[in-house]
Write an enzyme that holds these catalytic residues in place. Structure first.
Site, PDB file in Angstrom:
ATOM      1  N   GLU A 203     -12.452   9.076   4.146  1.00 47.61           N
ATOM      2  CA  GLU A 203     -13.750   8.448   4.392  1.00 47.61           C
ATOM      3  C   GLU A 203     -14.403   8.972   5.666  1.00 47.61           C
ATOM      4  OE1 GLU A 203     -13.522   4.183   4.040  1.00 47.61           O
ATOM      5  OE2 GLU A 203     -13.087   4.336   1.912  1.00 47.61           O
ATOM      6  N   LYS A 335     -17.993  -4.612  -4.059  1.00 51.57           N
ATOM      7  CA  LYS A 335     -18.006  -3.240  -4.565  1.00 51.57           C
ATOM      8  C   LYS A 335     -18.465  -3.266  -6.017  1.00 51.57           C
ATOM      9  CE  LYS A 335     -14.037  -1.507  -1.856  1.00 51.57           C
ATOM     10  NZ  LYS A 335     -12.554  -1.495  -1.878  1.00 51.57           N
TER      11      LYS A 335
HETATM   12  P1  PGA Z   1     -10.830   2.270  -1.858  1.00 52.50           P
HETATM   13  O1  PGA Z   1     -10.758   1.814  -0.333  1.00 52.50           O
HETATM   14  O2  PGA Z   1     -12.235   2.610  -2.191  1.00 52.50           O
HETATM   15  O3  PGA Z   1      -9.901   3.443  -1.900  1.00 52.50           O
HETATM   16  O4  PGA Z   1     -10.313   1.096  -2.655  1.00 52.50           O
HETATM   17  C1  PGA Z   1     -11.732   1.033   0.290  1.00 52.50           C
HETATM   18  C2  PGA Z   1     -11.191  -0.297   0.733  1.00 52.50           C
HETATM   19  O5  PGA Z   1     -10.005  -0.626   0.550  1.00 52.50           O
HETATM   20  O6  PGA Z   1     -11.963  -1.080   1.282  1.00 52.50           O
HETATM   21 ZN    ZN Z   2     -10.291  -2.745   1.465  1.00 53.15          ZN
END
Ligand code: PGA
Ligand code: ZN
Length: 426
Positions: A203, A335
């Protein structure tokens, strides 16, 4: 009305296949949906359909999901009014027929859902944030930005997945970016001087080389000081423990220190960190099945720490409702692809806010060049946005888009920064 829906394979920030959906309206207007993808995914997430054919992109291609958009979904939505987002999403959920969107694929459904929203906004000649928020969105979010990456995003360089910074003392959105910029680069400097920086994690945060889980905290505190800020006043720490990734059903495994901790010992470690460091926010401090520990921790720290459920809730309305009833946390990570439609995501945010909790709109570790989530955060006045680090264009596009949205809002734009936490801290 919708004339045609097309889909094709594109690639995410890790270079893995994902899909892009194009919605074409009868008047020639188009809208696109680009689907992100997680690595430390929660077990209760909607299903991301991958082909799993070893000879095609090492199993990662998404041709079946693409076919599902082009054939079944396109047929079901042909001629439908593009402004009926909720109806469209419900239609796709019914067409899929499974509780976790596994038949058509949550990626197929989400790509279409996002493309529909974009086409609708374009047809009205509105920005996406205006359309999604019915003109009510005005709050520019406080950023939660990663400085060091670990866990599943950096081959377990640290057991904690994200070390993040929140510029709680910033007076403007621009100032949050300036403070983060200064701390991010100071942290890189400190780590390089000590020979502890291996590169950049998934990231965009620094990929560290440490032998225990205390070291990154020390670097973090030194970086804040070197950048000229006071920890706890100007900026605060935020952690994403992603504890489900450490839990085997009985114990928590710290790979870095080659240690096993019982749930009680792990609780004590979370407690110790929240007492020792200026931590304002902690995400997934316990595994997604360990409700009693969540509850106890929220009772103990919920008055001064934002406790975010990511894998715990997976943006799932039922799970959020249960969490609110049981007081498991005081914040929900949001998300889109954990639940798989735009309207369910909007409902999850509304539900969170109605309970007096804080939503944190979030990217995935596998991202695209799209900035849908920046618009989503402003549209809903969510107040917080988490997009990984302050490097790499798939991250920066989201931070930059908020500058554009703020400019477009003009006088109507508001920024309350760290005051957002007054909503949950008592
Ligand atoms: P991921 O990580 O997109 O790999 O799930 C992001 C998070 O855990 O917040
Ligand atoms: Zn997370």
């Amino acid at each position: 009305n919708i004339k045609n829906i097309d889909a094709y394979q594109i690639y995410d920030s890790r270079g893995y296949p994902t899909l892009e959906v194009e919605v074409l309206l009868e008047d020639g207007t188009t809208g696109y949906g680009l689907v992100p993808s997680g690595a430390s995914t929660g077990q209760f997430e909607a299903w991301e359909l991958r082909d799993g054919t070893a000879s095609k992109f090492r199993g990662k291609s998404v041709y079946n999901a693409i076919d599902n958009v082009k054939v079944e979904i396109a047929k079901a939505l042909s001629g439908v009014n593009v402004f009926e987002q909720e109806e469209i999403d419900k239609k796709m959920i019914a067409l899929d027929g499974t509780p976790n969107k596994s038949r058509l694929g949550a990626n197929a459904i989400l790509g279409t859902s996002m493309a529909v929203a974009n086409a609708a906004a374009n047809a009205k000649n509105q920005k996406l944030y205006e359309y999604l928020g019915n003109g009510q969105g005005h709050l520019i979010p406080l950023n939660e930005i990663q400085i060091l990456g670990g866990g599943a995003h950096a081959d377990w360089a640290t057991d904690i997945q994200d070390f993040l910074v929140i510029a709680i003392g910033a007076k403007s959105y621009e100032e949050t970016l300036e403070m983060t910029h200064n701390i991010y680069h100071a942290a890189g400097e400190v780590m390089k001087e000590k020979g502890k920086c291996v590169g950049i994690a998934d990231e965009g945060g620094w990929w560290p080389d440490y032998s225990n889980n205390e070291e990154p905290f020390e670097v973090f505190m030194e970086a804040i000081k070197r950048a000229g800020y006071e920890a706890g006043k100007d900026v605060a720490l935020s952690l994403d423990i992603a504890a489900s990734d450490l839990f085997d059903g009985e114990n928590y495994h710290l790979r870095l220190e080659n240690k096993k901790l019982t749930p009680d010992e792990f609780y004590e470690m979370m407690k110790m960190w929240c007492e020792k460091y200026p931590i304002i926010s902690i995400e997934d401090p316990f595994a997604d099945t360990e409700f009693d520990y969540w509850k106890k921790f929220t009772q103990e720290f919920g008055h001064r720490v934002q406790i975010i459920g990511d894998d715990l809730f997976t943006t799932n309305i039922k799970r959020i409702k249960e969490g609110i009833a049981q007081k498991l946390a005081n914040s929900v990570l949001i998300k889109l692809n954990q639940i798989g439609t735009v309207s369910e995501t909007l409902e999850a945010i509304a539900l969170t806010q109605k309970a007096g909790w804080l939503p944190v709109v979030s990217a995935r570790s596998g991202e695209t060049e799209d900035a849908f989530i920046s618009h989503l955060a402003v549209a809903t006045n969510a107040g917080q946005l988490k997009v990984g680090s302050f490097a790499r264009s798939e991250r920066m596009v989201k931070w930059n888009e908020n500058l554009r949205i703020q400019r477009h809002l003009g006088e109507k734009a508001t920024f309350i920064g760290g005051e957002i936490y007054e909503n949950i801290f008592t």
